[in-house]
Design an enzyme around this catalytic site. Structure first.
Site, PDB file in Angstrom:
ATOM      1  N   LYS A 262      45.743 -60.059  43.565  1.00 31.06           N
ATOM      2  CA  LYS A 262      46.712 -59.404  42.799  1.00 31.06           C
ATOM      3  C   LYS A 262      47.508 -58.145  43.369  1.00 31.06           C
ATOM      4  CE  LYS A 262      46.007 -59.523  38.257  1.00 31.06           C
ATOM      5  NZ  LYS A 262      45.639 -58.890  36.810  1.00 31.06           N
TER       6      LYS A 262
ATOM      7  N   GLU B 176      34.401 -62.305  46.117  1.00 31.13           N
ATOM      8  CA  GLU B 176      34.793 -61.604  44.862  1.00 31.13           C
ATOM      9  C   GLU B 176      35.776 -62.552  44.085  1.00 31.13           C
ATOM     10  OE1 GLU B 176      34.409 -59.437  42.782  1.00 31.13           O
ATOM     11  OE2 GLU B 176      35.373 -57.511  43.487  1.00 31.13           O
ATOM     12  N   ASP B 177      35.749 -62.143  42.726  1.00 28.67           N
ATOM     13  CA  ASP B 177      36.489 -63.080  41.993  1.00 28.67           C
ATOM     14  C   ASP B 177      37.887 -62.645  41.991  1.00 28.67           C
ATOM     15  OD1 ASP B 177      36.317 -60.547  40.744  1.00 28.67           O
ATOM     16  OD2 ASP B 177      35.793 -61.610  38.685  1.00 28.67           O
TER      17      ASP B 177
ATOM     18  N   GLY C  55      31.861 -61.600  37.519  1.00 27.37           N
ATOM     19  CA  GLY C  55      32.890 -62.403  37.595  1.00 27.37           C
ATOM     20  C   GLY C  55      32.802 -63.564  38.703  1.00 27.37           C
TER      21      GLY C  55
ATOM     22  N   ARG D 150      34.950 -66.387  30.270  1.00 20.30           N
ATOM     23  CA  ARG D 150      34.569 -66.612  31.585  1.00 20.30           C
ATOM     24  C   ARG D 150      34.362 -68.110  31.721  1.00 20.30           C
ATOM     25  NH1 ARG D 150      32.660 -62.080  34.159  1.00 20.30           N
ATOM     26  NH2 ARG D 150      31.832 -60.428  32.716  1.00 20.30           N
TER      27      ARG D 150
ATOM     28  N   PHE E  18      47.382 -60.687  32.711  1.00 19.62           N
ATOM     29  CA  PHE E  18      45.815 -60.438  32.398  1.00 19.62           C
ATOM     30  C   PHE E  18      45.174 -61.980  32.590  1.00 19.62           C
ATOM     31  CE2 PHE E  18      42.949 -57.605  29.629  1.00 19.62           C
ATOM     32  CZ  PHE E  18      41.830 -58.356  30.118  1.00 19.62           C
ATOM     33  N   VAL E  19      44.491 -62.035  33.477  1.00 14.05           N
ATOM     34  CA  VAL E  19      43.978 -63.423  33.847  1.00 14.05           C
ATOM     35  C   VAL E  19      42.563 -63.550  33.340  1.00 14.05           C
ATOM     36  CG1 VAL E  19      45.603 -63.891  35.566  1.00 14.05           C
ATOM     37  CG2 VAL E  19      43.347 -62.846  36.271  1.00 14.05           C
TER      38      VAL E  19
ATOM     39  N   ASP F  90      41.987 -56.526  42.733  1.00 17.23           N
ATOM     40  CA  ASP F  90      43.157 -55.933  41.918  1.00 17.23           C
ATOM     41  C   ASP F  90      43.648 -54.642  42.179  1.00 17.23           C
ATOM     42  OD1 ASP F  90      44.431 -54.934  39.374  1.00 17.23           O
ATOM     43  OD2 ASP F  90      43.444 -56.445  38.255  1.00 17.23           O
TER      44      ASP F  90
ATOM     45  N   ASP G  94      36.781 -62.439  32.569  1.00 21.56           N
ATOM     46  CA  ASP G  94      36.464 -62.284  31.228  1.00 21.56           C
ATOM     47  C   ASP G  94      37.808 -61.329  30.829  1.00 21.56           C
ATOM     48  OD1 ASP G  94      34.519 -59.597  30.603  1.00 21.56           O
ATOM     49  OD2 ASP G  94      35.215 -59.927  32.532  1.00 21.56           O
TER      50      ASP G  94
END
Length: 179
Positions: free
Chosen positions: A129, A97-98, A43, A165, A152-153, A101, A159
């Site tokens: 998040k 990092e993307d 990601g 993506r 849900f992003v 979470d 993805d």
């Protein structure tokens, strides 16, 4: 693909502007440190590509890929699918990092890299998040692009089932697209 997006949370322009700001901060913080920038696949690819070009100091690139999935089922256990190829002992390391979470993946990556004895280890995440953090996870990223709600992003590297993506923005996926 775009018909499945409920709303755009972060536009392409907002992403560019924030990455430019982060680049200035990281350039200052890593002056004369020759850092190793570790991207956590998959990601992070778009964020990494844009971010690395904004860091205006000599640096090295590396990647790692972790997974807790066997096929489509989560094993609950993190597995290093691809480790970094650089010796980081005594070096300054920045993890890109993307999204931060639950904290499981990033905590695992942090501990894995700390075991290799870097001089320093910091974390830069595009999205944070915090509402999804698992109890007991205390890790705090050093640099954050954007805080996002518990939705849900997808897009800009993130993805759903390996799709979305390539969207140039971060959007919220409609529930009917993944239910």
């Amino acid at each position: 693909m775009e018909n499945n997006i409920q709303e755009i949370l972060i536009t392409e322009e907002q992403l560019k502007a924030r990455i430019c700001q982060l680049g200035e901060i990281l350039t200052r913080d890593y002056a004369d440190k020759d850092p190793i920038i570790v991207g956590v696949l998959k990601g992070v690819v778009l964020f990494y590509a844009d971010m690395i070009r904004q860091i205006k100091v000599p640096c090295q690139m590396d990647f790692m890929w972790i997974s807790s999935y066997e096929g489509t089922d989560s094993t609950g256990e993190m597995i290093v699918r691809k480790d970094i190829s650089t010796d980081i002992k005594g070096r300054h390391v920045l993890i890109l990092e993307d999204i931060y979470d639950t904290g499981n993946s990033l905590t695992f990556v942090q501990q894995h890299l700390l075991s290799k004895e870097p001089a320093s280890l910091k974390i830069c995440t595009l999205l944070d998040k915090p509402s999804r953090r698992k109890p007991g996870i205390t890790l705090q990223p050093d640099y954050v692009g954007f805080e996002v709600p518990n939705a849900f992003v997808v897009g800009y590297g993130l993805d759903y089932n390996e799709h979305y993506r390539n969207l140039p923005y971060v959007g919220v996926l409609k529930p009917e697209a993944y239910n």
